[in-house]
Design a protein around this motif. Structure first.
Motif: not given
Length: 167
Positions: A10, A69, A14
């Protein structure tokens, strides 16, 4: 699906998408416990920016959209602590959570020298518990989170091979 889901590290750009995804994904957990003040739902954008800058944060992308994520950090005892694993509801059940979990494990072992992985999930979160058991995690205890939810702590030896090679 016309596109492949790509897992990558990331970036600060993001953060907003991750926070929105996290908020969406953890609604079902909040409902399960009747508690809409669970940590993932009250996290601030600033604290997420700090996590991205200091910890390992991976995202799953479908084109430009962040659809999953996970975060990893090394605790004071050297254990790789994995948290906030989430996958967009429309993509759940296709192995993306397991791929994100493996990315966090690999990053923690390779980049941060973790020899043990640790994570936690709510005691009523059966689908999470199934995923973690399939990935080799075993329960080692319980604790009540700051938000009042009883959490099951799970661990896995980081030196165990992820796959067994066949002849």
């Amino acid at each position: 699906m016309g596109m492949s889901v790509i897992i990558s590290t990331a970036t600060a750009q993001d953060a907003e998408q991750i926070l929105k995804l996290q908020y969406l994904c953890f609604q079902s957990e909040a409902e399960l416990y009747g508690n809409y003040r669970i940590d993932p739902l009250v996290q601030t954008l600033d604290s997420l920016h700090t996590e991205i800058a200091t910890n390992l944060v991976f995202v799953a992308r479908l084109g430009d959209e962040v659809v999953g994520s996970v975060r990893g950090a090394v605790g004071a005892d050297g254990a790789g602590e994995i948290g906030r694993l989430c996958v967009h509801p429309r993509l759940q059940g296709h192995g993306l959570g397991a791929r994100l979990l493996r990315a966090a494990e690999s990053g923690l072992a390779d980049e941060r020298s973790a020899t043990l992985f640790r994570l936690h999930t709510g005691h009523r979160s059966e689908s999470n518990l199934r995923l973690y058991r399939r990935a080799g995690y075993a329960p080692v205890g319980n604790e009540t989170g700051r938000d009042g939810v009883l959490m099951i702590l799970l661990e896995k030896d980081a030196t165990e091979p992820a796959y067994v090679a066949s002849a």
